[in-house]
Motif scaffolding. Structure first.
Motif, mmCIF file in Angstrom:
data_model
loop_
_atom_site.group_PDB
_atom_site.id
_atom_site.type_symbol
_atom_site.label_atom_id
_atom_site.label_comp_id
_atom_site.label_asym_id
_atom_site.label_seq_id
_atom_site.Cartn_x
_atom_site.Cartn_y
_atom_site.Cartn_z
ATOM 1 N N GLY A 1 0.792 -1.220 0.000
ATOM 2 C CA GLY A 1 0.000 0.000 0.000
ATOM 3 C C GLY A 1 0.828 1.276 0.000
ATOM 4 O O GLY A 1 0.577 2.173 -0.826
ATOM 5 N N PRO A 2 1.821 1.422 0.897
ATOM 6 C CA PRO A 2 2.638 2.643 0.867
ATOM 7 C C PRO A 2 3.376 2.842 -0.445
ATOM 8 O O PRO A 2 3.567 3.979 -0.885
ATOM 9 C CB PRO A 2 3.620 2.415 2.037
ATOM 10 N N LEU A 3 3.800 1.752 -1.094
ATOM 11 C CA LEU A 3 4.462 1.889 -2.388
ATOM 12 C C LEU A 3 3.494 2.407 -3.446
ATOM 13 O O LEU A 3 3.856 3.265 -4.272
ATOM 14 C CB LEU A 3 5.041 0.537 -2.820
ATOM 15 N N ILE A 4 2.263 1.899 -3.435
ATOM 16 C CA ILE A 4 1.247 2.391 -4.373
ATOM 17 C C ILE A 4 0.952 3.863 -4.100
ATOM 18 O O ILE A 4 0.843 4.678 -5.034
ATOM 19 C CB ILE A 4 -0.035 1.547 -4.261
ATOM 20 N N ALA A 5 0.824 4.225 -2.815
ATOM 21 C CA ALA A 5 0.550 5.620 -2.466
ATOM 22 C C ALA A 5 1.689 6.519 -2.927
ATOM 23 O O ALA A 5 1.451 7.613 -3.473
ATOM 24 C CB ALA A 5 0.346 5.749 -0.953
ATOM 25 N N ALA A 6 2.921 6.069 -2.729
ATOM 26 C CA ALA A 6 4.069 6.870 -3.164
ATOM 27 C C ALA A 6 4.056 7.065 -4.674
ATOM 28 O O ALA A 6 4.364 8.152 -5.183
ATOM 29 C CB ALA A 6 5.368 6.191 -2.727
ATOM 30 N N GLY A 7 3.683 6.017 -5.422
ATOM 31 C CA GLY A 7 3.601 6.142 -6.872
ATOM 32 C C GLY A 7 2.530 7.131 -7.307
ATOM 33 O O GLY A 7 2.741 7.941 -8.213
ATOM 34 N N LEU A 8 1.356 7.090 -6.642
ATOM 35 C CA LEU A 8 0.284 8.023 -6.974
ATOM 36 C C LEU A 8 0.709 9.467 -6.709
ATOM 37 O O LEU A 8 0.435 10.370 -7.511
ATOM 38 C CB LEU A 8 -0.969 7.695 -6.168
ATOM 39 N N LEU A 9 1.376 9.687 -5.582
ATOM 40 C CA LEU A 9 1.799 11.043 -5.245
ATOM 41 C C LEU A 9 2.889 11.534 -6.189
ATOM 42 O O LEU A 9 2.951 12.717 -6.532
ATOM 43 C CB LEU A 9 2.294 11.096 -3.797
ATOM 44 N N ALA A 10 3.770 10.607 -6.615
ATOM 45 C CA ALA A 10 4.838 11.002 -7.528
ATOM 46 C C ALA A 10 4.292 11.334 -8.915
ATOM 47 O O ALA A 10 4.747 12.271 -9.569
ATOM 48 C CB ALA A 10 5.873 9.883 -7.626
ATOM 49 N N ILE A 11 3.291 10.584 -9.365
ATOM 50 C CA ILE A 11 2.744 10.781 -10.706
ATOM 51 C C ILE A 11 1.746 11.937 -10.743
ATOM 52 O O ILE A 11 1.780 12.796 -11.628
ATOM 53 C CB ILE A 11 2.074 9.486 -11.202
ATOM 54 N N GLY A 12 0.832 11.962 -9.774
ATOM 55 C CA GLY A 12 -0.250 12.939 -9.808
ATOM 56 C C GLY A 12 0.019 14.224 -9.076
ATOM 57 O O GLY A 12 -0.759 15.175 -9.186
ATOM 58 N N GLY A 13 1.073 14.282 -8.269
ATOM 59 C CA GLY A 13 1.350 15.484 -7.498
ATOM 60 C C GLY A 13 1.071 15.266 -6.027
ATOM 61 O O GLY A 13 0.024 14.733 -5.661
ATOM 62 N N ASP A 14 2.029 15.664 -5.189
ATOM 63 C CA ASP A 14 1.910 15.408 -3.752
ATOM 64 C C ASP A 14 1.613 16.652 -2.943
ATOM 65 O O ASP A 14 1.784 16.665 -1.724
ATOM 66 C CB ASP A 14 3.191 14.755 -3.224
ATOM 67 N N GLY A 15 1.179 17.711 -3.620
ATOM 68 C CA GLY A 15 0.884 18.946 -2.883
ATOM 69 C C GLY A 15 2.122 19.656 -2.417
ATOM 70 O O GLY A 15 2.084 20.418 -1.457
ATOM 71 N N GLY B 1 -2.472 13.991 -6.989
ATOM 72 C CA GLY B 1 -2.092 12.682 -6.460
ATOM 73 C C GLY B 1 -2.744 12.397 -5.121
ATOM 74 O O GLY B 1 -3.203 11.282 -4.863
ATOM 75 N N LEU B 2 -2.801 13.438 -4.273
ATOM 76 C CA LEU B 2 -3.479 13.278 -2.986
ATOM 77 C C LEU B 2 -4.966 13.004 -3.186
ATOM 78 O O LEU B 2 -5.545 12.115 -2.548
ATOM 79 C CB LEU B 2 -3.286 14.539 -2.142
ATOM 80 N N ALA B 3 -5.590 13.776 -4.076
ATOM 81 C CA ALA B 3 -7.015 13.564 -4.348
ATOM 82 C C ALA B 3 -7.261 12.175 -4.925
ATOM 83 O O ALA B 3 -8.253 11.517 -4.589
ATOM 84 C CB ALA B 3 -7.519 14.631 -5.316
ATOM 85 N N LEU B 4 -6.335 11.714 -5.774
ATOM 86 C CA LEU B 4 -6.487 10.381 -6.356
ATOM 87 C C LEU B 4 -6.393 9.299 -5.278
ATOM 88 O O LEU B 4 -7.141 8.313 -5.300
ATOM 89 C CB LEU B 4 -5.412 10.156 -7.423
ATOM 90 N N ALA B 5 -5.479 9.474 -4.328
ATOM 91 C CA ALA B 5 -5.343 8.502 -3.238
ATOM 92 C C ALA B 5 -6.624 8.433 -2.410
ATOM 93 O O ALA B 5 -7.139 7.345 -2.119
ATOM 94 C CB ALA B 5 -4.149 8.861 -2.358
ATOM 95 N N PHE B 6 -7.157 9.600 -2.025
ATOM 96 C CA PHE B 6 -8.401 9.614 -1.241
ATOM 97 C C PHE B 6 -9.572 9.061 -2.059
ATOM 98 O O PHE B 6 -10.422 8.337 -1.532
ATOM 99 C CB PHE B 6 -8.711 11.032 -0.774
ATOM 100 N N GLY B 7 -9.617 9.413 -3.349
ATOM 101 C CA GLY B 7 -10.701 8.931 -4.185
ATOM 102 C C GLY B 7 -10.675 7.425 -4.364
ATOM 103 O O GLY B 7 -11.725 6.766 -4.342
ATOM 104 N N LEU B 8 -9.484 6.855 -4.527
ATOM 105 C CA LEU B 8 -9.376 5.402 -4.672
ATOM 106 C C LEU B 8 -9.758 4.698 -3.378
ATOM 107 O O LEU B 8 -10.363 3.623 -3.398
ATOM 108 C CB LEU B 8 -7.958 5.023 -5.094
ATOM 109 N N ASP B 9 -9.408 5.289 -2.235
ATOM 110 C CA ASP B 9 -9.819 4.686 -0.963
ATOM 111 C C ASP B 9 -11.337 4.743 -0.822
ATOM 112 O O ASP B 9 -11.965 3.775 -0.348
ATOM 113 C CB ASP B 9 -9.147 5.418 0.202
ATOM 114 N N CYS B 10 -11.938 5.852 -1.226
ATOM 115 C CA CYS B 10 -13.402 5.950 -1.227
ATOM 116 C C CYS B 10 -14.011 4.844 -2.090
ATOM 117 O O CYS B 10 -14.950 4.155 -1.670
ATOM 118 C CB CYS B 10 -13.822 7.328 -1.733
ATOM 119 N N LEU B 11 -13.451 4.660 -3.274
ATOM 120 C CA LEU B 11 -13.958 3.620 -4.176
ATOM 121 C C LEU B 11 -13.759 2.234 -3.575
ATOM 122 O O LEU B 11 -14.616 1.352 -3.726
ATOM 123 C CB LEU B 11 -13.243 3.723 -5.522
ATOM 124 N N SER B 12 -12.648 2.043 -2.856
ATOM 125 C CA SER B 12 -12.381 0.727 -2.264
ATOM 126 C C SER B 12 -13.442 0.373 -1.226
ATOM 127 O O SER B 12 -13.841 -0.791 -1.104
ATOM 128 C CB SER B 12 -10.991 0.698 -1.626
#
Length: 451
Positions: A180-194, A213-224
């Motif tokens: 999970g942390p590796l996936i989160a790090a990838g999302l923040l690196a690709i989409g922007g980490d604020g 990237g932060l919004a994508l992480a929260f959105g994917l958790d919502c979808l999960s």
């Protein structure tokens, strides 16, 4: 003998277990995204470690305080129903957080004439107070989701399959903590980490730019949570808990759960023992490991040690799930105390190591032993407690570690101002060995069987 291959294959073909497994994996991966993204958002927004600690506390405190109430409601309304509602609540909170992160609009100036311009301040809705409120809501939802999630398995699969089922599910949870942390790090690196913090004019608060990237992480958790709620709707409980008269109040139900644990001597003995261990040495690892890592090579060392411990825990869980009874060379109580004593001996030299590989070797061994015993403990509780009391029993068990360990961590931080790290680990290990020895000699724990 270990559980035969056909029996494990039959478990994987069991519809209820397959739906629980799928939903659990999806939800656990989503949880890791928020666990990484939320602290990072707060730190980028404020740069304040106090605010960061407060957000974490606001997630932890309601979870610890209300988990006993959550367990009582699980027994009153069924774990499936409470778990479903907690998933929808989490999804709603994360949807709001996702929209707030996306709604970051800076102030800008409009030219309305050659000599006149108008500055329009668009205040972002994402404020620190909003994050505090959402963090509290997420922690509150977890207070009901945790006891319901740990109580549903005995009602969904056959008792003889619990050991293997717990091993698979908890092993996958451990894998999610690594992946999970590796996936989160990838999302923040690709989409922007604020990382670009914009200070606005006219007294407007800061906003976090480039935060997709932060919004994508929260959105994917919502979808999960939504997907895992759908998988949960496919689960059909084998039998409903026995019908019992509902207590007059939820607090009365909590009291009935505490009374049930107290009347069951093996349960009472184990819970008191775990409470003492959690309170006396639970904070040593939480606080001591970062300090040890700083003394060695820094933050990278902490990540390495936690990763190695996680890998060891996964190996231990796999051994418990696949080895089953073949690896149990003693009764449940004796095995528990022997493993705790061995862990205490491994903790004692941690503060005296001077190389990363030495600390990693000790953490690997500790993880293997802890993972093996964790599966056995959960299975033992699930087999022992009546189904209609399962939610309350599991909530009391989880409260021991969620409620008492933070107190231990605070005391450990204060203790480290007076004693060196080597003495902290040596003393913590000796206390664990002493607790196990005293419990073996003076309590009935050594006679507690696996049944």
């Amino acid at each position: 003998m270990s559980e035969p291959i056909p029996a494990r294959a039959a478990l994987l073909r069991e519809p209820n277990f397959k739906w629980l497994l799928r939903g659990g994996v999806i939800s656990m991966l989503g949880d890791q995204l928020t666990m990484i993204a939320l602290p990072w958002l707060v730190f980028r927004l404020t740069g304040d470690t106090v605010a960061l600690g407060l957000v974490i506390a606001l997630m932890s405190i309601p979870r610890a305080v209300f988990i006993l109430v959550g367990g009582a409601l699980v027994d009153r309304h069924s774990p499936r129903r409470v778990l479903m509602l907690s998933k929808y609540a989490n999804a709603a909170l994360l949807a709001v957080l996702t929209l707030l992160v996306l709604d970051q609009r800076p102030a800008h100036t409009l030219d309305v004439g050659a000599a006149l311009s108008l500055t329009v301040v668009m205040t972002p809705h994402l404020t620190l107070m909003a994050i505090y409120a959402l963090a509290f809501g997420i922690g509150l939802a977890q207070a009901f989701g945790i006891p319901s999630g740990t109580s549903i398995m005995p009602l969904a699969i056959a008792p003889q399959q619990l050991q293997a089922a717990n091993g698979m599910l908890m092993g996958l949870r451990q894998l999610s903590m690594l992946a999970g942390p590796l996936i989160a790090a990838g999302l923040l690196a690709i989409g922007g980490d604020g990382g670009h913090l914009q200070r606005q004019a006219h007294g407007a608060g800061p906003l976090v730019a480039d935060a997709r990237g932060l919004a994508l992480a929260f959105g994917l958790d919502c979808l999960s949570f939504l997907v895992s709620a759908w998988t949960l709707s496919k689960v059909r409980l084998l039998a409903a808990p026995p019908s019992t008269p509902a207590p007059a109040s939820v607090l009365r139900a909590v009291g009935d759960g505490l009374a049930m644990v107290w009347r069951d001597v093996p349960l009472r003995t184990c819970f008191i023992y775990w409470g003492a261990v959690s309170l006396l040495i639970g904070g040593a690892m939480q606080v001591g490991l970062p300090v040890l890592s700083a003394a060695l090579h820094g933050a990278a060392t902490l990540g390495l040690l936690m990763g190695v411990h996680g890998a060891g825990t996964l190996l231990g869980m796999g051994a418990a799930a696949l080895g089953g009874a073949r690896l149990r060379f003693a009764s449940f109580g004796t095995l528990l105390l022997l493993i705790d004593g061995a862990v205490g001996l491994l903790v004692m030299p941690l503060g005296a190591v001077d190389a990363v590989w030495q600390a990693a070797s000790l953490m690997l061994a500790i993880g293997v032993l802890a993972g093996f015993m964790q599966i056995n403990v959960f299975t033992w509780i699930q087999r022992r407690v009546p189904p209609h009391m399962m939610g309350r029993a599991m909530s009391i068990f989880m409260f021991i570690f969620m409620g008492l360990a933070p107190l231990s961590a605070g005391a450990t931080g204060w203790l480290l101002t007076m004693v060196p790290l080597s003495q902290l680990f040596a003393g913590g290990g000796m206390i664990l060995v002493l607790c196990a020895a005293l419990a073996y000699v003076f309590t009935p724990m050594r006679r507690i069987t696996n049944a």
